[in-house]
Design a protein around this motif. Structure first.
Motif, PDB file in Angstrom:
ATOM      1  N   PHE A 328       6.720  10.309 -45.197  1.00 17.46           N
ATOM      2  CA  PHE A 328       6.532   9.611 -43.958  1.00 17.46           C
ATOM      3  C   PHE A 328       5.085   9.482 -43.641  1.00 17.46           C
ATOM      4  N   PHE A 329       4.619  10.559 -43.479  1.00 15.41           N
ATOM      5  CA  PHE A 329       3.171  10.801 -43.205  1.00 15.41           C
ATOM      6  C   PHE A 329       2.241   9.804 -43.973  1.00 15.41           C
ATOM      7  N   LEU A 330       2.394   9.607 -45.211  1.00 18.45           N
ATOM      8  CA  LEU A 330       1.628   9.134 -46.129  1.00 18.45           C
ATOM      9  C   LEU A 330       1.890   7.583 -45.656  1.00 18.45           C
ATOM     10  N   PHE A 331       3.113   7.212 -45.497  1.00 22.23           N
ATOM     11  CA  PHE A 331       3.253   5.798 -45.113  1.00 22.23           C
ATOM     12  C   PHE A 331       2.247   5.291 -44.033  1.00 22.23           C
ATOM     13  N   PHE A 332       2.533   6.214 -42.947  1.00 23.83           N
ATOM     14  CA  PHE A 332       1.682   5.453 -41.791  1.00 23.83           C
ATOM     15  C   PHE A 332       0.173   5.796 -42.044  1.00 23.83           C
ATOM     16  N   ALA A 333      -0.182   6.923 -42.488  1.00 22.02           N
ATOM     17  CA  ALA A 333      -1.346   7.428 -42.805  1.00 22.02           C
ATOM     18  C   ALA A 333      -2.227   6.326 -43.351  1.00 22.02           C
ATOM     19  N   VAL A 334      -1.572   5.798 -44.542  1.00 18.68           N
ATOM     20  CA  VAL A 334      -2.214   4.964 -45.562  1.00 18.68           C
ATOM     21  C   VAL A 334      -2.207   3.588 -44.699  1.00 18.68           C
ATOM     22  N   ALA A 343      -9.330   2.318 -45.604  1.00 24.83           N
ATOM     23  CA  ALA A 343      -8.562   2.356 -46.960  1.00 24.83           C
ATOM     24  C   ALA A 343      -8.562   0.843 -47.514  1.00 24.83           C
ATOM     25  N   PRO A 344      -8.501   0.749 -48.666  1.00 25.53           N
ATOM     26  CA  PRO A 344      -8.293  -0.561 -49.279  1.00 25.53           C
ATOM     27  C   PRO A 344      -6.866  -1.328 -48.774  1.00 25.53           C
ATOM     28  N   VAL A 345      -6.957  -2.657 -49.112  1.00 27.04           N
ATOM     29  CA  VAL A 345      -5.569  -3.149 -48.759  1.00 27.04           C
ATOM     30  C   VAL A 345      -4.666  -2.925 -49.876  1.00 27.04           C
ATOM     31  N   VAL A 346      -3.632  -2.133 -49.788  1.00 24.44           N
ATOM     32  CA  VAL A 346      -2.630  -1.589 -50.819  1.00 24.44           C
ATOM     33  C   VAL A 346      -1.302  -2.112 -50.614  1.00 24.44           C
ATOM     34  N   GLY A 347      -0.969  -2.637 -49.549  1.00 23.94           N
ATOM     35  CA  GLY A 347       0.425  -3.100 -49.259  1.00 23.94           C
ATOM     36  C   GLY A 347       1.283  -2.159 -48.968  1.00 23.94           C
ATOM     37  N   VAL A 348       1.098  -1.037 -47.953  1.00 24.36           N
ATOM     38  CA  VAL A 348       2.125  -0.045 -47.557  1.00 24.36           C
ATOM     39  C   VAL A 348       2.522  -0.655 -46.069  1.00 24.36           C
ATOM     40  N   PRO A 349       3.642  -0.604 -45.913  1.00 27.05           N
ATOM     41  CA  PRO A 349       4.243  -1.130 -44.529  1.00 27.05           C
ATOM     42  C   PRO A 349       4.109   0.145 -43.701  1.00 27.05           C
ATOM     43  N   LEU A 350       3.957  -0.186 -42.392  1.00 27.41           N
ATOM     44  CA  LEU A 350       4.186   1.059 -41.247  1.00 27.41           C
ATOM     45  C   LEU A 350       5.633   1.383 -41.214  1.00 27.41           C
ATOM     46  N   PRO A 351       5.824   2.443 -41.544  1.00 27.22           N
ATOM     47  CA  PRO A 351       7.189   2.874 -41.425  1.00 27.22           C
ATOM     48  C   PRO A 351       8.059   2.688 -40.045  1.00 27.22           C
ATOM     49  N   LEU A 352       9.354   2.284 -40.014  1.00 33.33           N
ATOM     50  CA  LEU A 352      10.168   1.987 -39.087  1.00 33.33           C
ATOM     51  C   LEU A 352       9.780   0.795 -38.196  1.00 33.33           C
TER      52      LEU A 352
END
Lengths: 379, 648
Positions: A328-334, A343-352
């Motif tokens: 969960f942390f990695l999700f929002f941190a990235v 950080a580069p645009v890697v396509g990770v959504p913001l959780p919840l």
């Protein structure tokens, strides 16, 4: 005394379980999701049915799934973790053949009623299997090379599959989450120091090789990195999203431009405003205060996970809870690093918060396991 | 599975320790995120706010209303009329082909227009308006509006377009506007941004072009919010521009229209000047054309018709055409002689029909010769030999100087295109131009306005105005700009001796009023309206000795382009001059026959401010004049009718 015995004796049963849910965690999750509903309503320009309603339905469905999982004893989840991992692994392989191409990568399996992203499932099952593994492994063997190699394989195999999709963001997340579980399980820190050191060395080598005869990556890849480091070089091309995102964030100021007043998101300067870049819309419309509020909500969610993890004496429950919290942390941190140009645009959504079904569902299911750990801990 | 409680304890301690460590790391990272957020949102907020505003706000230019042009009595000559067009917004129209097909069931649209529009649609964004049909009649607009539900994405729109209600009458007076072309823009250093608007109309030729800055006005701006794709979301504010200044001309539209009609289908030019202040009352060049053809860009066919016409309808002959002034120049030579004192009023020269100068024989137009001639007789009969003799005595430089004083050989600053300066040759000019010495024969030719001598009809009119007043009358076309009067062209006293001027004026009077004067047929008999003038017939070819021996071929027998030009200059009323006139009929034959009647009719029309009474004409001509007046009146009425239909 087996777990089965003492758990059966002291854990709550029946509907009484509901009383033992981690209620603060549940409320925090709902609060974060509500921020999402609000923002989806805003970025759709006040059109509820566009994104907010589907998201709300999925959240309620996910909440049901979470509660269902919470009612099932944690040891059941430990016992099925290997099976779950193998299932997810099979899906990852299947996605290569029957996957739907989205955003230029094969990631989805169409289940008819929803799009399933196997890599999302893998994030949870990987943590489960590792937790079960270390629950089973005697402490003395934890740091032995052979017993370290096995979990490394468990981590690397799906990571490579995800990388092949290609989904760099998720594969890094898988690798990091797996590594963190191993670290928490007590694997000697020397291994981590070694891996981190060689990673740094690799990066340095790659950059050193630039322009030489033994250049390790292609020129265009270097250019992508350049754009990431200084987006102003290419404001209409690859750097456009990041530049616009920073403008949106920055223009929000201390307390934002007001609900539904964010010009950057409303006028479509912001890319993917309802998914990956939704944090930018939030920060634009509610400013620094809004951004910090969401960040605090996220940190509190992790805090309550940690409380659950540390309160239980069940090693599997602790590790799986922490693994999910780290995920969960990695999700929002990235995601936040990405939209803020760190950080580069890697396509990770913001959780919840980000619009999207499978990530939300899997995440709520995972929190279901955290709840289960909380409900079924011996008291 | 059994587990050692001690081992459980120790692993739990490790887990707790490492969990706390991890939590610390996470907190630190979150702190980093918060710091970054603070940096972007608090420290750099102003800068990013500015960038966001730049992103979203576009400026659009609002075209100003072009200044109107009126005649001296307030009759409209150029105005801005609403013009309707049918536009389509592709994104709202659904299937484009189907939408256009539906529209074509309601109104007529040419295949070319549709083709053009389809091309535009392909090249523009889907939310941009594309013109399907321009200059649509009001009935069609109503039809489209009534069928609006069946025509999604298609709508009528209103804009302003230049309109010239006087049609061909003022084409040469004010020129015309047309859409800005890339070529026009390439000639400008720093074009006003409004000119970059597609189809923006700006002055191409004539007054419309020369006073472009005055007429155009200042563009307003509109601030609009746009999204990332450039679509306008809403208007944020606007700053109205300034409409262009209205111009009032010195020209009298009624008189102008009469003159244009009187010139008819001849290739001719006529100018009437108010001698008191230089106001141009009429300045007509025939044939003319309809300037409205050019406003939206002229069609290839129409343009070919205009350029292919041998009578050159696009050329404004009043200021651009230069002709040998012929005998109309004789007043200049006479005045030069009088002012230099080389000749007196009653000094005579003998005309045997030719004069030997420098070993060459120069002929008078009358082979038999005029006999003894004084100044008045020489002008009345237009004897050439008298002036040959006089010119040799005065010398070319003095003649040239006098011509300049009278307004020849100089560019009069009128807001018209390509105003010609004509030519008054002298020694220095020939040396510079041809590197040759001035010959005495050149002087002889120049004395009767032939040879190198060239003048435009405007210059000839100015000359007769100056002869009528003795002042340096300067032509004036614009009376006032936005109500502010322009300086008068009354001019200063030329410093000519009164008696000399009177002598020449009197001679001109006898040209028109003496029974043997060359313009006697074209006299005015109304009291107090009598005209003084001078005819001119200028050769455009050399008459060879052989031809002269065999008898000069009559003009009527020559091809049109080799016939003589017919000229007439004059002023009236003789006692108290009010107007000066100049008429040139290209290849019209003799000045007395082709030019003088026109000048007389035009002058009378001006003097009476409308149709003159027949009593102003000699008795014998009245029935013919009456016929002519009626014919011109019906022609003008007919034209006005068809113009009216155009507008409806």
């Amino acid at each position: 005394m087996s777990y089965l015995e003492y758990n059966a004796q002291s854990a709550p049963t029946g509907l009484r379980k509901i009383l033992y849910l981690n209620w603060p965690l549940l409320l925090l999750i709902s609060a974060a999701a509500s921020v999402g509903f609000l923002m989806l309503y805003s970025v759709s320009g006040g059109d509820m049915s566009r994104w907010m309603e589907p998201q709300l339905k999925r959240f309620l469905m996910g909440l049901g799934v979470m509660l269902a999982i919470a009612m099932i004893p944690i040891w059941f989840w430990r016992n099925v973790s290997a099976l779950a991992y193998l299932g997810a692994f099979a899906l990852l392989i299947a996605v290569e053949f029957v996957g739907t191409v989205g955003m230029g990568a094969q990631r989805w399996i169409d289940l008819g009623f929803m799009q399933l992203q196997p890599s999302e499932v893998m994030k949870v099952t990987l943590v489960m299997l590792l937790a079960a593994y270390y629950d089973w492994l005697p402490k003395a063997k934890t740091s032995r090379p052979l017993w370290v190699l096995l979990p490394v394989l468990i981590i690397v195999a799906p990571t490579l599959l995800v990388l092949k999709q290609p989904d760099l963001g998720t594969s890094i997340l898988l690798l990091t989450a797996g590594g963190v579980v191993m670290f928490l399980a007590g694997v000697h820190w020397g291994y981590f120091a070694f891996v981190i050191a060689s990673g740094v060395a690799l990066v340095v080598t790659v950059f050193e090789s630039r322009g030489t005869s033994w250049q390790l990556i292609k020129d265009y890849q270097f250019r992508r990195i350049d754009t990431f480091i200084d987006p102003s070089q290419d404001t209409l091309g690859a750097g456009y999203h990041i530049t616009q995102s920073k403008i949106a964030l920055g223009s929000g100021g201390w307390n934002g431009r007001g609900f539904m007043q964010g010009t950057q998101s409303r006028l479509s300067f912001l890319p993917e405003k309802h998914t990956d870049f939704i944090f930018t819309s939030l920060a634009e419309e509610f400013g620094f205060i809004g951004g910090i509020t969401l960040l605090c909500l996220y940190l509190l969610i992790i805090l309550f996970c940690m409380v659950t993890a540390l309160a239980t004496k069940d090693r599997f429950a602790s590790l799986v809870t922490m693994g999910i919290a780290v995920n969960f942390f990695l999700f929002f941190a990235v995601n936040m690093s990405m939209v803020m140009g760190m950080a580069p645009v890697v396509g990770v959504p913001l959780p919840l918060v980000s619009y999207g079904g499978s990530a939300m569902l899997v995440l709520l299911a995972a929190f279901g396991m955290v709840q289960s750990a909380n409900v079924h801990r011996p008291r | 599975m059994k587990r050692n409680p001690k081992e459980l304890d120790s692993t739990h301690r490790t887990l707790t320790r490492r969990t706390l460590l991890l939590g610390g790391l996470q907190l630190a990272f979150a702190g980093g995120l918060a710091a970054r957020m603070r940096y972007l949102q608090v420290d750099q907020a102003d800068e990013f706010r500015l960038l966001a505003e730049e992103n979203r706000i576009n400026f659009e230019l609002l075209p100003p209303a072009r200044g109107r042009i009126f005649d001296r009595n307030g009759i409209t000559i150029a105005q801005n009329s609403p013009s309707y067009r049918i536009v389509i917004v592709p994104e709202n129209a659904g299937n484009i082909e189907e939408a256009i097909a539906n529209l074509r069931e309601v109104i007529d649209i040419s295949d070319e227009d549709v083709e053009e529009a389809l091309k535009d649609i392909k090249n523009s964004k889907r939310f941009h308006r594309v013109t399907l049909s321009d200059q649509v009649a009001w009935e069609d607009v109503a039809r489209v509006a009534a069928n609006a539900p069946a025509l999604p994405g298609i709508a009528p729109e209103v804009g302003l377009t230049r309109d010239y209600p006087q049609h061909e009458d003022f084409a040469h007076v004010i020129g015309y506007v047309g859409p800005v072309s890339d070529y026009d823009l390439s000639k400008m250093d720093d074009p006003d941004p409004i000119l970059l608007t597609p189809r923006f109309q700006f002055g191409k030729v004539g007054l419309e072009s020369k006073r472009e800055e005055t007429l155009r006005g200042k563009a307003g701006t509109k601030q609009v919010e746009v999204n990332a794709f450039g679509r306008v979301m809403r208007e944020l504010g606007r700053q109205e521009g300034e409409a262009g200044a209205d111009l009032q001309l010195t020209v009298d539209a009624e008189l102008q229209s009469y003159v244009q009609a009187r010139l008819g289908e001849e290739s001719a030019a006529a100018v009437i000047i108010d001698v008191d202040n230089g106001d141009i009352r009429a300045i007509a060049s025939a044939p003319s054309f309809d300037p409205n053809l050019f406003v939206r860009g002229i069609s290839v066919g129409d343009y070919r018709d205009l350029t292919g016409n041998t009578y050159r309808p696009l050329s404004n002959k009043t200021v651009q055409g230069t002709y040998p002034p012929g005998s109309t120049f004789k007043m200049v030579t006479a005045l030069a002689g009088l002012e230099e004192g080389v000749v007196g009023f009653e000094d005579t020269a003998y005309c045997p029909g030719h004069l030997e100068v420098g070993g060459r024989r120069f002929h008078c137009w009358k082979r038999a010769g005029h006999g003894h001639m004084n100044l008045e007789d020489s002008l009345k009969h237009s004897c050439d030999v008298y002036y040959y003799d006089l010119a040799v005595k005065v010398g070319i430089d003095k003649i040239s100087e006098m011509a300049n004083r009278l307004g020849l050989g100089m560019r009069h600053d009128l807001p018209m295109s390509a105003v010609a300066s004509g030519l008054t040759p002298n020694r220095a000019w020939k040396e510079q131009r041809y590197g040759q010495d001035w010959l005495i024969g050149d002087t002889v030719n120049a004395s009767i306005g032939q040879g190198y001598m060239l003048a435009s009809p405007l210059q000839l009119a100015v000359m007769s105005a100056r002869l009528a007043t003795g002042r340096s009358v300067t032509p004036r076309l614009i009376k006032s700009i936005d109500g502010i009067e322009e300086p008068s062209g009354a001019g200063e006293d030329l410093g000519l001796k009164e008696t000399h001027l009177r002598a020449v004026q009197k001679a001109m009077y006898s040209v028109s009023n003496d029974r043997r004067g060359t313009a006697y047929r074209s006299r005015i008999i109304a009291d107090g309206m009598r005209m003084a003038g001078k005819t001119g017939t200028s050769q455009v070819r050399n008459i060879t000795a052989a031809e002269r021996a065999a008898g000069v071929i009559r003009n009527e027998d020559l091809p049109w382009e080799r016939r003589d030009h017919a000229l007439f200059v004059g002023f009236a009323p003789f006692d108290n001059p009010k107007y000066a006139v100049a008429v040139v009929v290209e290849h019209g034959g003799g000045g007395s026959k082709a030019a003088a009647p026109i000048a007389r009719d035009v002058m009378l029309q001006a003097l009476y401010d409308g149709a003159p009474p027949l009593s102003a004409y000699p008795k014998s001509q009245r029935s013919k004049i009456k016929e002519q007046q009626e014919r011109l009146e019906t022609e003008r009425l007919k034209r006005r009718d068809t113009d009216g239909n155009d507008q409806a």
